[in-house]
Design a protein around this motif. Structure first.
Motif, mmCIF file in Angstrom:
data_model
loop_
_atom_site.group_PDB
_atom_site.id
_atom_site.type_symbol
_atom_site.label_atom_id
_atom_site.label_comp_id
_atom_site.label_asym_id
_atom_site.label_seq_id
_atom_site.Cartn_x
_atom_site.Cartn_y
_atom_site.Cartn_z
ATOM 1 N N TYR A 86 -1.303 -0.974 -9.867
ATOM 2 C CA TYR A 86 -1.571 -1.690 -8.610
ATOM 3 C C TYR A 86 -2.726 -2.662 -8.815
ATOM 4 O O TYR A 86 -3.828 -2.262 -9.200
ATOM 5 C CB TYR A 86 -1.890 -0.659 -7.520
ATOM 6 C CG TYR A 86 -2.448 -1.231 -6.247
ATOM 7 C CD1 TYR A 86 -1.749 -2.199 -5.523
ATOM 8 C CD2 TYR A 86 -3.666 -0.795 -5.741
ATOM 9 C CE1 TYR A 86 -2.264 -2.719 -4.349
ATOM 10 C CE2 TYR A 86 -4.183 -1.297 -4.556
ATOM 11 C CZ TYR A 86 -3.481 -2.266 -3.869
ATOM 12 O OH TYR A 86 -4.002 -2.770 -2.701
ATOM 13 N N PRO A 114 -4.937 -4.998 -6.703
ATOM 14 C CA PRO A 114 -5.246 -5.357 -5.319
ATOM 15 C C PRO A 114 -5.704 -6.810 -5.192
ATOM 16 O O PRO A 114 -6.092 -7.438 -6.180
ATOM 17 C CB PRO A 114 -6.381 -4.402 -4.950
ATOM 18 C CG PRO A 114 -7.015 -4.051 -6.234
ATOM 19 C CD PRO A 114 -5.971 -4.158 -7.305
ATOM 20 N N CYS A 162 -11.597 -5.204 -7.507
ATOM 21 C CA CYS A 162 -12.132 -3.836 -7.486
ATOM 22 C C CYS A 162 -12.662 -3.480 -8.858
ATOM 23 O O CYS A 162 -11.988 -2.813 -9.648
ATOM 24 C CB CYS A 162 -11.055 -2.855 -7.047
ATOM 25 S SG CYS A 162 -10.561 -3.116 -5.363
ATOM 26 N N ASP A 220 -17.921 0.965 -1.431
ATOM 27 C CA ASP A 220 -16.619 1.288 -2.038
ATOM 28 C C ASP A 220 -15.480 1.018 -1.057
ATOM 29 O O ASP A 220 -14.453 0.452 -1.420
ATOM 30 C CB ASP A 220 -16.582 2.781 -2.383
ATOM 31 C CG ASP A 220 -16.689 3.016 -3.882
ATOM 32 O OD1 ASP A 220 -17.134 2.097 -4.576
ATOM 33 O OD2 ASP A 220 -16.334 4.114 -4.333
ATOM 34 N N LYS A 231 0.835 -1.219 0.000
ATOM 35 C CA LYS A 231 0.000 0.000 0.000
ATOM 36 C C LYS A 231 0.862 1.258 0.000
ATOM 37 O O LYS A 231 0.495 2.260 -0.599
ATOM 38 C CB LYS A 231 -0.909 0.004 1.237
ATOM 39 C CG LYS A 231 -2.130 -0.869 1.104
ATOM 40 C CD LYS A 231 -2.986 -0.693 2.338
ATOM 41 C CE LYS A 231 -4.020 -1.766 2.472
ATOM 42 N NZ LYS A 231 -4.731 -1.684 3.745
ATOM 43 N N ASP A 234 -8.335 -7.777 -3.513
ATOM 44 C CA ASP A 234 -9.781 -7.803 -3.727
ATOM 45 C C ASP A 234 -10.083 -7.398 -5.167
ATOM 46 O O ASP A 234 -9.332 -6.635 -5.771
ATOM 47 C CB ASP A 234 -10.475 -6.831 -2.777
ATOM 48 C CG ASP A 234 -10.468 -7.358 -1.358
ATOM 49 O OD1 ASP A 234 -10.378 -8.579 -1.196
ATOM 50 O OD2 ASP A 234 -10.529 -6.540 -0.428
ATOM 51 N N ILE A 269 -1.013 4.494 -1.418
ATOM 52 C CA ILE A 269 -2.299 4.524 -0.704
ATOM 53 C C ILE A 269 -2.056 4.972 0.734
ATOM 54 O O ILE A 269 -2.831 5.737 1.300
ATOM 55 C CB ILE A 269 -2.968 3.128 -0.743
ATOM 56 C CG1 ILE A 269 -3.308 2.772 -2.183
ATOM 57 C CG2 ILE A 269 -4.215 3.089 0.137
ATOM 58 C CD1 ILE A 269 -3.645 1.323 -2.405
ATOM 59 N N ASP A 301 -15.502 -0.939 1.666
ATOM 60 C CA ASP A 301 -15.359 -2.335 2.096
ATOM 61 C C ASP A 301 -14.863 -3.260 0.988
ATOM 62 O O ASP A 301 -14.250 -4.282 1.266
ATOM 63 C CB ASP A 301 -16.678 -2.852 2.679
ATOM 64 C CG ASP A 301 -16.995 -2.190 4.007
ATOM 65 O OD1 ASP A 301 -16.094 -1.517 4.555
ATOM 66 O OD2 ASP A 301 -18.122 -2.341 4.500
ATOM 67 N N LYS A 302 -15.142 -2.930 -0.253
ATOM 68 C CA LYS A 302 -14.647 -3.830 -1.303
ATOM 69 C C LYS A 302 -13.281 -3.380 -1.843
ATOM 70 O O LYS A 302 -12.743 -3.970 -2.773
ATOM 71 C CB LYS A 302 -15.676 -4.016 -2.422
ATOM 72 C CG LYS A 302 -15.818 -2.888 -3.397
ATOM 73 C CD LYS A 302 -16.757 -3.324 -4.524
ATOM 74 C CE LYS A 302 -16.729 -2.305 -5.642
ATOM 75 N NZ LYS A 302 -17.553 -2.638 -6.769
ATOM 76 N N GLY A 303 -12.722 -2.347 -1.237
ATOM 77 C CA GLY A 303 -11.357 -1.935 -1.590
ATOM 78 C C GLY A 303 -11.278 -0.928 -2.721
ATOM 79 O O GLY A 303 -10.185 -0.556 -3.142
ATOM 80 N N MET A 304 -12.443 -0.495 -3.234
ATOM 81 C CA MET A 304 -12.420 0.433 -4.369
ATOM 82 C C MET A 304 -11.842 1.790 -3.956
ATOM 83 O O MET A 304 -11.161 2.446 -4.761
ATOM 84 C CB MET A 304 -13.834 0.594 -4.938
ATOM 85 C CG MET A 304 -13.898 1.403 -6.212
ATOM 86 S SD MET A 304 -12.905 0.696 -7.547
ATOM 87 C CE MET A 304 -14.143 -0.081 -8.550
ATOM 88 N N SER A 363 -10.456 1.618 4.669
ATOM 89 C CA SER A 363 -10.696 0.827 3.458
ATOM 90 C C SER A 363 -9.927 -0.489 3.558
ATOM 91 O O SER A 363 -8.778 -0.508 3.985
ATOM 92 C CB SER A 363 -10.235 1.620 2.235
ATOM 93 O OG SER A 363 -10.593 0.948 1.078
ATOM 94 N N VAL A 364 -10.560 -1.566 3.170
ATOM 95 C CA VAL A 364 -9.990 -2.904 3.372
ATOM 96 C C VAL A 364 -8.672 -3.084 2.644
ATOM 97 O O VAL A 364 -7.711 -3.607 3.180
ATOM 98 C CB VAL A 364 -10.994 -3.979 2.897
ATOM 99 C CG1 VAL A 364 -10.353 -5.353 2.848
ATOM 100 C CG2 VAL A 364 -12.174 -3.989 3.825
ATOM 101 N N ASN A 365 -8.654 -2.638 1.397
ATOM 102 C CA ASN A 365 -7.486 -2.989 0.577
ATOM 103 C C ASN A 365 -6.666 -1.781 0.166
ATOM 104 O O ASN A 365 -7.189 -0.779 -0.181
ATOM 105 C CB ASN A 365 -7.994 -3.686 -0.674
ATOM 106 C CG ASN A 365 -6.939 -4.542 -1.272
ATOM 107 O OD1 ASN A 365 -5.804 -4.583 -0.799
ATOM 108 N ND2 ASN A 365 -7.276 -5.221 -2.321
ATOM 109 N N SER A 419 -9.422 2.391 -1.831
ATOM 110 C CA SER A 419 -7.959 2.258 -1.887
ATOM 111 C C SER A 419 -7.484 2.176 -3.322
ATOM 112 O O SER A 419 -6.474 2.775 -3.683
ATOM 113 C CB SER A 419 -7.511 0.976 -1.186
ATOM 114 O OG SER A 419 -7.767 1.056 0.156
ATOM 115 N N ARG A 420 -8.222 1.406 -4.102
ATOM 116 C CA ARG A 420 -7.826 1.212 -5.509
ATOM 117 C C ARG A 420 -7.766 2.563 -6.224
ATOM 118 O O ARG A 420 -6.831 2.837 -6.972
ATOM 119 C CB ARG A 420 -8.842 0.269 -6.185
ATOM 120 C CG ARG A 420 -8.610 0.015 -7.661
ATOM 121 C CD ARG A 420 -7.396 -0.841 -7.873
ATOM 122 N NE ARG A 420 -7.124 -1.027 -9.290
ATOM 123 C CZ ARG A 420 -6.392 -0.197 -10.037
ATOM 124 N NH1 ARG A 420 -5.859 0.878 -9.488
ATOM 125 N NH2 ARG A 420 -6.183 -0.450 -11.315
#
Lengths: 299, 248
Positions: free
Chosen positions: A75, A77, A81, B76, A45, A79, A50, B78-81, B246-248, B83-84
């Motif tokens: 990046y 991730p 996204c 957004d 991260k 998960d 991030i 919780d699904k990591g968006m 944020s998760v990710n 952070s993305r």
């Protein structure tokens, strides 16, 4: 070249990274391996810009990690996204536009990425109709729209079928051939062993070891022999090294595997013991991992 | 920012639940309550009730957009968006604006449809349509601004839903959207002056009747705009904490 120097990150009183220093050569595929909570994701991260509140520094080709470098980094991730209610093409357009790609260039690059991730035929379908493997591939594709030099992959093959995994491996090989630098974080040792030239083992926020995969295997992994046969007992096997039971036979660790194999064959002949299996077990990165981090449960 | 706005609008247009909450439910409530309160009253009283209920329910129901806003942001996160998107060159304020502006469109459409419904079914006057439009835009900005701040502050969706109920229903009750303000105790009338619902409702009623006083309108617009700006500033300040969760 990516150089990380004395990187530290705390979450309250918990140290997620402790003076982490690494050098990742340009064009290499660098594996980042460690148990859950080791600090891999925190490091990733930070490199993906991030997390900003950390100590130490990261330099990409002598330039301090900053907002402008985001355009050079892709990046991916752990998960998925993606916008589930939007088509594959819509998702790629979305991420492309975020990097300032537009017009004909956007359309051209989208088609290239769709081909790259093997989704050209499903480009107009909504993501919520895709399989897990297709979503993973599109997730990767979204990070490739802006043609990054550094690709950071966080567990990119979690929960997918072997075909998609193989496809992703081939994509990574292609990135390597194209000269991209790849940071590949994974729990799957066999993946890291197959894909990466270098690896860093991270545990409790510290780099416990790093180097080329071949070097680390030579340094830490003890060769083993697998022996199976009637009338062979643990006491007999233990004469030749450290032994443990495995799948109805014995796993014997020794630094002189060929010599020991010869001795075992001789012993079996002399004592009329029938050998069912006698084979050399190649040292694996997983063995290095357990040697360095221990095999006790962490969670 | 445009990329985020476009994709958000596409998602909202496909969301049939949003259509129910933002248009169908308010229309059902308006029809039911007008029928209830005008069952045995004379024509003059009936007209007075309608003139209060139509703008009152418009003001009350626009606040429920905050539930959708919280859901979008929490999903957004919780699904990591979140952070993305933070890993892309998009600055945080563009991310927030990209998410925020589509909700403004939705609320503006909601207000217009509900007023047109009032006009077509109950023949409510729209004395100063331009003033009504300006007020609607300003109310839209206020409501979604509060929603934006709430979305990056709350930890869970349930917390967001509970807070929305308090803000929407509590505000409606205290601001005279359910019963005329004059019938409420003095202290509640004082409290109402601090609520955006009160200012919006009063200004809507004046504009519908064609009685808008310019200075009063300006005061209302400034209050509503100020609350919206405060919401955006809070959201910007709170964004780093939101990103950390944020998760990710």
């Amino acid at each position: 070249m990516l150089t990380i120097t004395n990187m530290e990150k705390h979450y309250g009183k918990i140290a997620a990274l402790k003076e982490v220093s690494l050098t990742i050569p340009s064009g290499s595929c660098y594996g980042l391996v460690g148990p859950n909570g080791a600090g891999k994701s925190t490091l990733i991260k930070i490199l993906a810009s991030i997390i900003h509140d950390y100590k130490g520094e990261a330099l990409i080709n002598e330039i301090l990690l900053n907002h402008d470098l985001k355009e050079k980094i892709g990046y991916i991730p752990q998960d998925i996204c993606l916008e589930e209610d939007i088509s594959a093409i819509g998702n790629l357009h979305f991420f492309g536009k975020l990097y300032g790609i537009k017009g004909k260039q956007l359309l051209k690059r989208t088609q290239e990425v769709l081909r790259l991730v093997g989704l050209s035929e499903r480009s107009k379908d909504k993501v919520n109709t895709f399989s897990g493997g297709m979503k993973r591939r599109l997730n990767i594709g979204c990070a490739l729209m802006h043609q990054p030099d550094l690709i950071i992959m966080d567990e990119p093959t979690v929960g997918i079928d072997p075909q998609s995994r193989r496809y992703i491996f081939q994509m990574i090989e292609d990135f390597k051939n194209a000269g991209c630098t790849i940071i590949y974080a994974s729990h799957y040792m066999e993946e890291v062993e197959e894909l990466c030239d270098h690896v860093a083992f991270i545990d409790k926020g510290e780099i416990v070891e790093n180097g080329s995969v071949a070097e680390l295997l030579q340094k830490y992994a003890i060769p083993s022999i697998y022996i199976k046969g009637s009338n062979i007992t643990l006491e007999v096997v233990e004469k030749y090294g450290t032994a443990s039971t495995k799948k109805g036979g014995y796993l014997l660790q020794t630094n002189e595997p060929l010599q020991v194999m010869e001795n075992i064959i001789l012993y079996c002949r002399e004592n009329n013991i029938e050998l069912e299996r006698l084979e050399l077990v190649q040292p694996r990165l997983e063995d290095v991992f357990f040697t360095l981090t221990g095999s006790k449960l962490r969670d | 920012m445009n990329a985020i706005m476009i994709i958000e609008l596409k998602k909202h247009i496909q969301d049939k639940g949003l259509l129910f909450w933002m248009l169908i439910l308010p229309i059902i409530f308006t029809v039911l309550f007008i029928a209830m309160f005008t069952a045995n009253v004379d024509a003059a009283t009936k007209q007075q009730v309608i003139l209060s209920i139509v703008p009152g329910y418009v003001v009350m129901f626009v606040f429920f957009i905050m539930i959708s806003m919280v859901q979008v942001f929490i999903k957004d996160r919780d699904k990591g968006m979140t952070s993305r998107l933070a890993s892309t060159p998009i600055p945080p304020y563009f991310y927030l604006l990209g998410k925020w502006i589509p909700f403004m469109y939705i609320v503006l459409v909601q207000i217009i449809v509900l007023f047109l419904f009032g006009r077509l079914v109950y023949d409510v006057p729209l004395g100063q349509p331009f003033v009504l439009l300006i007020l609607s835009i300003c109310l839209t900005f206020t409501v979604t601004g509060i929603g934006l701040a709430m979305s990056v502050i709350v930890r869970t969706e349930n917390m967001g839903i509970a807070l929305t109920q308090i803000v929407a229903l509590g505000g409606a009750m205290l601001s005279g959207l359910w019963v005329p303000l004059e019938m409420m105790p003095d202290f509640m009338q004082t409290i109402s002056r601090f609520l955006p619902q009160y200012w919006a409702h009063q200004a809507f009623q004046d504009a519908m009747a064609g009685n808008t006083v310019f200075t009063e309108l300006l005061q209302t617009l400034l209050i509503l705009f100020g609350i919206g700006v405060a919401g955006f500033v809070i959201a910007i300040l709170r964004y780093p904490h939101f990103l950390k969760r944020s998760v990710n």
